[in-house]
Design a protein around this motif. Structure first.
Motif: not given
Length: 708
Positions: A355, A371, A375
């Motif tokens: 990602l 991220v 994430y």
């Protein structure tokens, strides 16, 4: 029989839940029954609705509706709250009574337990008074046969005067017989010679006196039943029935008749309290008459259950067995969760790198928020929470399904009585192990407002779904001490001890409240111990994964991702060279040190108010020098914590504070709704928090003095 899968829940409005018909011709059928007789299972099978069902008294708190189509009719089926009676001494009884009285139903199905038929007939006879078009469904016939109980359903049908069908809820053929009987019942006229409840002579005479002015309501509400309820003095029913009938039930004519009936009873030395006892006794005798000749039990058919109950609920072994079972469950959870957690962590780490590469052209701040913040927090929560929940919840559900959890409530009843609280609080406390908010809603089963508030305000002392992963993870990371069985056993023992401490704190807080702001005497209640049953392992696994594991994980994920983004911003936005997160943790640090923790830990609990699941990810992000969350295995997490000054004392104090601190925001808002005031929200926030602060301060100061 065609089944639909578009079943919907409905909320209470007005006198009873609102029925959502699809067509004007649909027949409304109420499904009533005692708790734990398979009522909801039958409802699910007929409608295709996958509602959670369990071997637990009082499981169905709110009504639900679904649709069922046969060759002759289309039905709206209403799964009303499980109850033992319609005399309305509890929230379930009142909700069930109101729906049958005022729900304009076309027929009723009363689900009875074949293994204890006489007790179930108490409710069936009361429903028949209000709805002569009643179908009696004797469920669990297969289990009755295994226990050596013989049923003569034809005799039972003659005794009751209404259709009777035997079923096994998981046998589709018996459910077909049930719908066929329902079609015949709805197609014909109401039975005329059904068994009516009869009472002792003075009560019957009082009913005759009070019913005369109520005869004009006979088309909508049985005047005999209404006369007895008004004579008994049910003010709530008087108001609701008056609204339903569009009549003044306090009119002079009706009031005079009711007073005359009460005077007649008083002349026979029957006060209103005695009247209620006589009503219950007569209903029981009527149930015995109805069951006469229909049930034959072999000698000793219940001996096996009694022997097991002596072991699991006895004075000597009841509590040790309860603790041992908890220990085994947590050991299996901890020992089984380590490896899959590592695999998930590795997989999410690899995906995070991909990602980050995908967003290589994006601004650093956007990549950091998405991220490094959202994430990575989400992936860590998933990697740490999913494996233990996937093991713990099925095991816990197996105990529920086989009938053991009501025995836990039975064991805890006496301690709650000694705390001047209601024994039903044992049930709501057990619900709190799944979710504190669910336990708070479950407090509706407690009749007394005082005792209901005590149960709500102390529910946070038992660890919920959100706290379990934190407690298990920290116990595993810090107190394993060795690999293999010995390490996992040590962690399981610590988790079990913390739960026992949470239960003891519930007792202490309940006692404190009962002698201060919520003074009063405890009320009595009847707790059914359901028969032991072989759990349906496949359904248990599916149900626990869908209803609990994935639900809780989804809730945690919904909070973790945005919280991770916010925390990344706090960790990367600086003022005068210091991040916002460092400023906050630095401010809290001196106070936190007195509690055996540090500012980062305390800040993590504060930011974790939306959900306890994100406390550890917040701690990790705060400790990471780059201000972002890195995927960590359990050994790496241990190293990170020790590098930031954690000792065994820090871990103990953090575990104590995790067990005893403010409830999550969902639980607090639920208390606001259920208790009806912000002052109770404040009390629910302060009581566990003050207990946690005091416990941490005491442990920190004592250990600091002896182990400095």
């Amino acid at each position: 029989m065609g089944l639909t899968s578009n079943s919907t829940g409905f909320a209470a409005a007005g006198l009873c839940p609102v029925i959502k018909r699809r067509t004007p011709d649909e027949r409304i059928v109420a499904i009533a029954g005692n708790p734990n007789v398979g009522k909801s299972t039958i409802f699910n099978s007929l409608t295709g609705m996958r509602q959670h069902t369990g071997n637990w008294p009082g499981k169905t708190i709110a009504a639900a509706q679904g649709f069922c189509r046969t060759d002759k009719f289309s039905y709206v089926l209403a799964d009303i709250p499980g109850t033992y009676s319609l005399l309305a001494h509890s929230a379930e009884e009142e909700a069930a009574r109101d729906f049958i009285c005022f729900g304009e139903i076309d027929a009723a199905i009363v689900v009875c337990d074949a293994t204890c038929l006489q007790r179930s007939l108490n409710l069936a006879l009361q429903v028949m008074e209000l709805c002569p078009k009643t179908l009696v469904c004797v469920n669990l016939c297969d289990e009755a046969k295994r226990r050596g109980i013989t049923l003569d359903l034809e005799t039972l049908e003659r005794n009751l005067g209404v259709p009777v069908v035997g079923t096994s809820a998981h046998d589709r053929r018996t459910l077909m017989r049930l719908t066929d009987a329902l079609d015949r019942l709805c197609a014909g006229a109401a039975p005329e010679n059904y068994k009516r409840l009869h009472y002792i002579r003075p009560v019957e005479e009082a009913i005759s006196i009070a019913r005369a002015p109520l005869e004009r309501f006979g088309g909508r509400l049985d005047p005999r039943w209404l006369a007895l309820r008004l004579t008994e003095g049910d003010s709530s029913l008087r108001e609701k029935a008056g609204e339903y009938l569009s009549a003044d039930l306090e009119a002079e004519e009706i009031t005079a008749a009711v007073e005359k009936a009460r005077t007649h009873l008083a002349n026979s030395d029957i006060t209103l309290d005695i009247l209620r006892d006589r009503i219950v006794s007569c209903i029981t005798l009527n149930a015995e008459e109805a069951a006469d000749g229909a049930v034959t039990e072999c000698p000793g058919c219940r001996d096996a259950d009694r022997r097991v109950d002596k072991l699991l609920t006895g004075r000597v072994l009841g509590y040790p067995m309860m603790i041992l079972l908890l220990l085994v469950i947590f050991w299996l959870t901890i020992s089984g969760a380590n490896y899959p957690s590592q695999l998930l962590s590795t997989g999410f780490g690899w995906l995070g790198e991909r990602l980050s590469e995908l967003l290589g052209g994006a601004p650093d701040w956007l990549r950091g928020i998405l991220v490094d913040g959202a994430y990575r927090t989400l992936s860590w929560v998933t990697a740490v929470m999913l494996p233990p929940m996937a093991i713990f919840f099925p095991l816990f559900t197996l105990l529920e399904d086989c009938g053991y959890l009501p025995r836990v409530a039975f064991n805890l009843d006496k301690p709650f009585q000694k705390c001047n609280a209601c024994g039903k609080q044992a049930l709501t406390m057990a619900m709190g192990f799944g979710c504190n908010a669910a336990g708070i809603v479950g407090c509706r089963i407690i009749d007394s407002k005082r005792e209901r508030l005590i149960a709500m305000l102390t529910n946070a002392f038992v660890p919920c779904n959100g706290k379990f992963p934190f407690i298990i993870t920290l116990s595993t990371v810090f107190f394993t001490g060795a690999a293999g069985i010995s390490g996992s056993l040590a962690s399981a023992a610590i988790v079990t001890l913390l739960i026992i401490l949470g239960v003891l704190m519930t007792f202490a807080a309940s006692r404190l409240l009962s002698v201060t702001i919520l003074k009063g005497q405890p009320s009595g209640f009847t707790l059914e111990l359901p028969p032991y049953r072989k759990p349906q392992i496949g359904k248990v696994i599916v149900r626990s994964m869908l209803d609990r594991t994935l639900f809780v994980l989804g809730r945690a994920a919904a909070v973790a991702a945005p919280a991770g983004a916010v925390i990344w911003i706090l960790a990367n936005v600086s003022i005068d060279g210091s991040t916002l997160l460092n400023i906050c943790t630095g401010f809290l640090d001196p106070f936190a040190r007195w509690l055996g923790m540090d500012g980062v830990i305390l800040m993590a609990f504060i930011l974790g108010l939306p959900a306890n699941e994100i406390v550890i990810p917040i701690i990790i992000m705060c400790y990471m020098a780059q201000g972002s969350l890195t995927e960590l295995s359990l050994p790496e997490l241990f190293q990170l914590l020790t590098d930031n000054g954690w000792t065994w004392r820090t871990a103990v104090c953090t575990l104590l504070f995790s067990l005893m601190h403010w409830p999550c925001s969902t639980s607090l808002l639920t208390i606001r709704k259920e208790a009806g005031g912000w002052k109770w929200v404040a009390a629910a926030f302060l009581i566990p928090t003050c207990a946690g602060l005091l416990a941490c301060f005491t442990v920190a100061q004592i250990t600091g003095a002896f182990f400095a």
